[in-house]
Design a protein around this motif. Structure first.
Motif, PDB file in Angstrom:
ATOM      1  N   ILE A 135       0.839  -1.207   0.000  1.00 39.78           N
ATOM      2  CA  ILE A 135       0.000   0.000   0.000  1.00 39.78           C
ATOM      3  C   ILE A 135       0.871   1.252   0.000  1.00 39.78           C
ATOM      4  N   LEU A 136       1.944   1.223   0.793  1.00 41.91           N
ATOM      5  CA  LEU A 136       2.838   2.378   0.866  1.00 41.91           C
ATOM      6  C   LEU A 136       3.622   2.555  -0.432  1.00 41.91           C
ATOM      7  N   VAL A 137       4.019   1.453  -1.043  1.00 36.50           N
ATOM      8  CA  VAL A 137       4.718   1.525  -2.337  1.00 36.50           C
ATOM      9  C   VAL A 137       3.806   2.202  -3.366  1.00 36.50           C
TER      10      VAL A 137
ATOM     11  N   GLU B 248       3.317  -9.324  -7.054  1.00 40.91           N
ATOM     12  CA  GLU B 248       2.862  -8.130  -7.775  1.00 40.91           C
ATOM     13  C   GLU B 248       3.888  -6.998  -7.756  1.00 40.91           C
ATOM     14  N   THR B 249       4.845  -7.055  -6.836  1.00 44.44           N
ATOM     15  CA  THR B 249       5.827  -5.967  -6.743  1.00 44.44           C
ATOM     16  C   THR B 249       6.823  -5.992  -7.902  1.00 44.44           C
ATOM     17  N   LYS B 250       6.984  -7.139  -8.548  1.00 47.57           N
ATOM     18  CA  LYS B 250       7.945  -7.232  -9.663  1.00 47.57           C
ATOM     19  C   LYS B 250       7.518  -6.354 -10.831  1.00 47.57           C
ATOM     20  N   GLN B 251       6.261  -6.436 -11.197  1.00 48.68           N
ATOM     21  CA  GLN B 251       5.736  -5.606 -12.283  1.00 48.68           C
ATOM     22  C   GLN B 251       5.745  -4.138 -11.866  1.00 48.68           C
ATOM     23  N   TYR B 252       5.437  -3.897 -10.607  1.00 47.86           N
ATOM     24  CA  TYR B 252       5.405  -2.529 -10.106  1.00 47.86           C
ATOM     25  C   TYR B 252       6.790  -1.896 -10.134  1.00 47.86           C
ATOM     26  N   HIS B 253       7.819  -2.716  -9.921  1.00 47.02           N
ATOM     27  CA  HIS B 253       9.202  -2.224  -9.933  1.00 47.02           C
ATOM     28  C   HIS B 253       9.520  -1.584 -11.290  1.00 47.02           C
ATOM     29  N   ALA B 254       9.114  -2.244 -12.350  1.00 49.01           N
ATOM     30  CA  ALA B 254       9.345  -1.709 -13.698  1.00 49.01           C
ATOM     31  C   ALA B 254       8.614  -0.379 -13.880  1.00 49.01           C
ATOM     32  N   HIS B 255       7.409  -0.275 -13.336  1.00 52.95           N
ATOM     33  CA  HIS B 255       6.625   0.967 -13.426  1.00 52.95           C
ATOM     34  C   HIS B 255       7.345   2.112 -12.706  1.00 52.95           C
TER      35      HIS B 255
END
Length: 122
Positions: free
Chosen positions: A55-57, A96-103
């Motif tokens: 949530i914080l990310v 789900e954080t892996k895809q978010y990392h690219a974003h």
């Protein structure tokens, strides 16, 4: 957690999501104000109600993107860098954080491209 805390937590999550729907129709400056509110809610959800750091990310990424869209590059850089640091600690355990990392990295790239020299003094 007791029933009262669960209710407060659910209400905070509802407010967070309600603000998300409100963003689309707002000016870049107003989006920043909404994202500041969401970041505050995210911090309460994590620190008080022990919700996931994801949530914080997302809140940090969103406020970074809002600052970026309004051309406040140093502020955008600060929030996106923070989101990237937190997300880095979650990569091994939350898919789900892996895809978010690219974003986040894409937004940081935009920040460097558009902000250029304004970021050097950070």
């Amino acid at each position: 957690a007791n029933e009262g805390e669960d209710k407060i937590s659910a209400e905070l999550e509802d407010k967070f999501n309600m603000l998300e729907e409100y963003v689309a129709s707002q000016s870049p400056e107003d989006v920043i104000q909404i994202r500041i509110q969401q970041l505050g809610i995210a911090k309460v959800l994590i620190n008080v109600h022990k919700r996931s750091m994801v949530i914080l990310v997302k809140a940090s990424t969103n406020i970074g993107e809002a600052y970026l869209n309004a051309k406040y590059y140093p502020q955008a850089f600060e929030h996106l860098t923070n989101a990237l640091k937190i997300n880095s600690t979650l990569l091994a355990t939350i898919e789900e954080t892996k895809q978010y990392h690219a974003h986040i990295l894409t937004l940081l790239g935009r920040c460097y491209m558009e902000g250029g020299l304004s970021l050097i003094h950070i």
